[in-house]
Design a protein around this motif. Structure first.
Motif, mmCIF file in Angstrom:
data_model
loop_
_atom_site.group_PDB
_atom_site.id
_atom_site.type_symbol
_atom_site.label_atom_id
_atom_site.label_comp_id
_atom_site.label_asym_id
_atom_site.label_seq_id
_atom_site.Cartn_x
_atom_site.Cartn_y
_atom_site.Cartn_z
ATOM 1 N N LEU A 250 -17.288 -19.839 4.625
ATOM 2 C CA LEU A 250 -16.090 -20.514 5.142
ATOM 3 C C LEU A 250 -16.200 -22.029 4.962
ATOM 4 N N GLU A 251 -17.377 -22.590 5.172
ATOM 5 C CA GLU A 251 -17.600 -24.026 4.913
ATOM 6 C C GLU A 251 -17.391 -24.342 3.436
ATOM 7 N N ALA A 252 -17.775 -23.373 2.590
ATOM 8 C CA ALA A 252 -17.752 -23.585 1.142
ATOM 9 C C ALA A 252 -16.374 -23.342 0.535
ATOM 10 N N GLY A 253 -15.369 -23.072 1.386
ATOM 11 C CA GLY A 253 -14.026 -22.820 0.864
ATOM 12 C C GLY A 253 -13.886 -21.446 0.247
ATOM 13 N N LEU A 254 -14.791 -20.525 0.640
ATOM 14 C CA LEU A 254 -14.746 -19.168 0.088
ATOM 15 C C LEU A 254 -14.171 -18.167 1.099
ATOM 16 N N GLY A 255 -13.308 -18.677 1.984
ATOM 17 C CA GLY A 255 -12.612 -17.795 2.920
ATOM 18 C C GLY A 255 -11.794 -16.739 2.193
ATOM 19 N N TRP A 256 -11.342 -17.082 0.986
ATOM 20 C CA TRP A 256 -10.505 -16.135 0.204
ATOM 21 C C TRP A 256 -11.299 -14.925 -0.296
ATOM 22 N N VAL A 257 -12.633 -14.999 -0.280
ATOM 23 C CA VAL A 257 -13.430 -13.802 -0.617
ATOM 24 C C VAL A 257 -14.159 -13.264 0.616
ATOM 25 N N THR A 258 -13.679 -13.662 1.800
ATOM 26 C CA THR A 258 -14.310 -13.221 3.054
ATOM 27 C C THR A 258 -13.246 -12.472 3.852
ATOM 28 N N LYS A 259 -13.274 -11.141 3.753
ATOM 29 C CA LYS A 259 -12.188 -10.310 4.303
ATOM 30 C C LYS A 259 -12.639 -9.588 5.568
#
Length: 359
Positions: A250-259
């Protein structure tokens, strides 16, 4: 030091070889800037055979992938690829990876070279239901043919219609006279192109065929140096620099692959983090004053207080300006915010921009 099936080729071509992730790899041939330009405007070939490939098979293969990865692999269909993360139990990332769905019960995971053993051990730890796991990394060669002319350059070698292949899909078929070659369109350069997965024994044949077919398009071999500048211009994360065991997706801006529609390693804690918000964010920035940001340089505010750290930085060959990525405290993460990079004890001015840097 391991070699790829193509190491001798690189040496004969005059590549500068360096140790990378336990392999002897070509960092450059003609020079990073020239190679970068070749990929942005034409077509170039990377030997990325150091990457790891695992095959997961059986009734429980998908369950295992769902348990260890952050993205939702149930959305995959045959011939589809997904970018994902392996979260650890402490809020960080074991690795980022690609998940290929070959069929309903067969998947290929493509992992970073430096993490092959670590990832294998990590996934195995959760394989309590007996999915069939095979590590095919040592027998698999991988070429990445990248650039706007890649489809044209390769089309004569296969019946697969390369021009119509969508981003993040793959097909299997005959390529350069070899059966059952896997061709995918994932790319790590932002310039378009294809990945070619073959057995080591066929690697030289495929390399030679690719260069012969691409001759009219000015095809060139490209080293890992240009791979890094190309991916950074797109704002793509590099494991070990921008993400690691201590950075949350989430810090890394990878919320879009964290479902969060499924349970996976540490999902409850990450969901809580999403609700509470993170204390820092991975941002892109470009230098306003002269200076090149490098990994681990301090990011400071106008008063010289440390507010973060550079994770990746370079002089962008396409933009002719210095760019970088790094983690900063949330209040400094807004686009347009002025920040400073400590370069040899000097505060060098920069501003937050939204990647990709190269559009």
């Amino acid at each position: 030091m391991k070699n790829t099936a193509l190491t001798d080729k690189h040496i004969r071509l005059g590549a500068k070889m360096v140790p990378f992730a336990g392999y002897n790899m070509p960092v450059q041939y003609a020079g990073i800037n020239a190679e970068h330009e070749t990929v942005r405007k034409g077509v170039g070939v990377f030997d990325v055979s150091h990457m790891g490939e695992f095959i997961l098979k059986g009734d429980k293969a998908l369950d295992l992938i769902q348990r260890v990865t952050s993205n939702d692999a149930s959305k995959l269909y045959d011939g589809k690829v997904q970018y994902s993360c392996l979260p650890n139990e402490d809020g960080g990332i074991v690795d980022d990876l690609l998940v290929y769905r070959i069929d309903e019960k067969t998947y290929m995971l493509v992992v970073n070279a430096s993490n092959i053993e670590k990832d294998w051990n990590w996934i195995s730890k959760f394989n309590t239901d007996g999915a069939d796991m095979k590590d095919i990394s040592d027998r698999t060669s991988l070429l990445a043919v990248q650039g706007p002319k890649a489809a044209e350059a390769l089309q004569s070698l296969t019946d697969i219609d390369l021009g119509s292949m969508e981003y993040y899909t793959f097909k299997k078929g005959k390529f350069a006279g070899i059966d059952n070659v896997l061709l995918s369109a994932t790319g790590y350069t932002g310039a378009g192109g294809f990945e070619i997965y073959v057995d080591n024994k066929d690697a030289e044949k495929v390399w030679d065929a690719v260069f012969k077919a691409g001759e009219a398009f000015g095809i060139k071999p490209i080293g890992l140096g240009a791979r890094d500048t190309l991916r950074l211009e797109m704002g793509f994360c590099l494991y070990g620099n921008d993400i690691d065991d201590a950075t949350s997706p989430l810090e890394a801006g990878l919320g879009w692959v964290t479902k969060f529609n499924k349970e996976f390693t540490n999902s409850a804690a990450l969901q809580q983090q999403k609700q509470d918000g993170t204390k820092r964010k991975l941002v892109g920035f470009e230098m306003i004053d002269r200076g090149i940001p490098r990994h681990d340089y301090e990011i400071v505010d106008a008063d010289g207080n440390i507010i973060g750290k550079v994770t990746s930085g370079t002089q962008s060959p396409s933009l002719q300006k210095a760019i970088g990525m790094g983690y900063v405290k949330n209040e400094f993460a807004k686009e347009g915010t002025e920040i400073f990079i400590n370069i040899r004890d000097n505060k060098i001015k920069a501003k937050i921009v939204k990647p990709p840097f190269y559009k």
